[in-house]
Design an enzyme around this catalytic site. Structure first.
Site, short mmCIF file in Angstrom:
data_model
loop_
_atom_site.label_atom_id
_atom_site.label_comp_id
_atom_site.label_asym_id
_atom_site.label_seq_id
_atom_site.Cartn_x
_atom_site.Cartn_y
_atom_site.Cartn_z
N LYS A 4 0.68 -1.08 0.07
CA LYS A 4 0.03 0.15 -0.10
C LYS A 4 0.82 1.24 -0.05
O LYS A 4 0.55 2.08 -0.79
CB LYS A 4 -0.97 -0.10 1.01
CG LYS A 4 -1.90 1.18 1.27
CD LYS A 4 -2.59 1.16 2.48
CE LYS A 4 -3.54 2.37 2.69
NZ LYS A 4 -4.12 2.55 4.00
N GLY A 51 -8.93 -3.88 6.93
CA GLY A 51 -8.21 -3.33 5.95
C GLY A 51 -7.75 -2.16 5.53
O GLY A 51 -7.87 -1.29 6.58
N CYS A 52 -7.28 -1.60 4.42
CA CYS A 52 -7.18 -0.19 4.07
C CYS A 52 -8.39 0.65 4.56
O CYS A 52 -9.28 0.27 3.98
CB CYS A 52 -6.58 -0.28 2.76
SG CYS A 52 -6.56 1.65 2.10
N PHE A 53 -8.07 1.83 5.08
CA PHE A 53 -9.39 2.35 5.29
C PHE A 53 -10.07 3.37 4.18
O PHE A 53 -10.88 3.87 4.26
CB PHE A 53 -8.93 3.49 6.65
CG PHE A 53 -7.75 4.22 6.47
CD1 PHE A 53 -7.09 4.60 5.64
CD2 PHE A 53 -7.32 4.58 7.75
CE1 PHE A 53 -5.73 5.28 5.32
CE2 PHE A 53 -6.19 5.46 8.01
CZ PHE A 53 -5.26 5.66 6.92
#
Length: 224
Positions: A4, A51-53
């Protein structure tokens, strides 16, 4: 370097990343039907991690009855509530989203159903999509006794539903303190629709929300 972080560095630096905007297909799970009637009154706040916001914020910003979805960090110390420290792992924080909603328009159990139908896989331990580490764990953070009861019941329901072939590992965590993330993380999908990570991992979640929950879909708002 974390996957990311590579995408983020490219986005902030203006580099073009192009990945196919594929549908989630097997990554989309149909959570059990929500059945509990809400006793909540007035605007409510809930915290979810999956997970990724970026993607979780993007999904909830399209839900009818949600008035605010803020990306941030939950579970660790104030001193560690920065993207650099959290993404390195080991802080106790999870990337999370604080959702403010009107329970007369969308119930808490419906928000849980959305989270685990299109937002996150509750069978994955400390990972979602390409991201790995406890900071990407799936977690429910109730802010009221009502929410805690609903969350515990819903996790049990997921475990006995037969929808998932693997054990449910999502955690119901105690509320501590939520720290809003840096300004450039807010409205990230809205502001970076052609970003490679968004196109590959998050845009399909929003499309799945629109397809699977048409009665709860609405055009998004800007939180910032």
């Amino acid at each position: 370097m974390r996957i990311k972080s590579l995408f983020l560095a490219a986005a902030l630096g203006g580099a073009a990343l192009s990945l196919p905007a594929t549908a989630l297909a097997d990554e989309v799970f149909n959570a059990p039907v929500a059945t509990r009637h809400s006793r909540e009154r007035g605007m409510q706040t809930a915290i979810f991690a999956g997970g990724c916001f970026w993607g979780i914020e993007g999904v909830f910003s399209h839900v009818r009855g949600v008035s605010s979805a803020v990306s941030g960090y939950h579970g660790g110390r104030a001193a560690d509530a920065t993207y650099e420290r959290v993404s390195a792992g080991g802080t106790g924080h999870a990337e999370a989203v604080r959702v403010t909603y009107d329970p007369t328009q969308v119930r808490y159990d419906q928000l849980l159903q959305i989270l685990f139908s299109v937002g996150a896989d509750p069978t994955l331990l400390n990972r979602q999509g390409p991201d790995r580490g406890t900071q990407y764990r799936a977690a429910i953070v109730p802010t009221t006794a009502e929410q805690r009861a609903v969350a515990a019941s819903y996790v049990r329901q997921m475990g006995t539903s037969g929808v998932w072939q693997r054990p449910i590992v999502v955690r119901v965590e105690s509320y501590e303190r939520f720290f809003p993330a840096e300004a450039y993380h807010q409205d990230f999908m809205l502001n970076n629709p052609n970003h490679g990570y968004i196109r590959r991992w998050d845009a399909p979640k929003v499309q799945a929300l629109r397809t699977q929950f048409p009665s709860l879909w609405r055009e998004r708002f800007r939180t910032g």
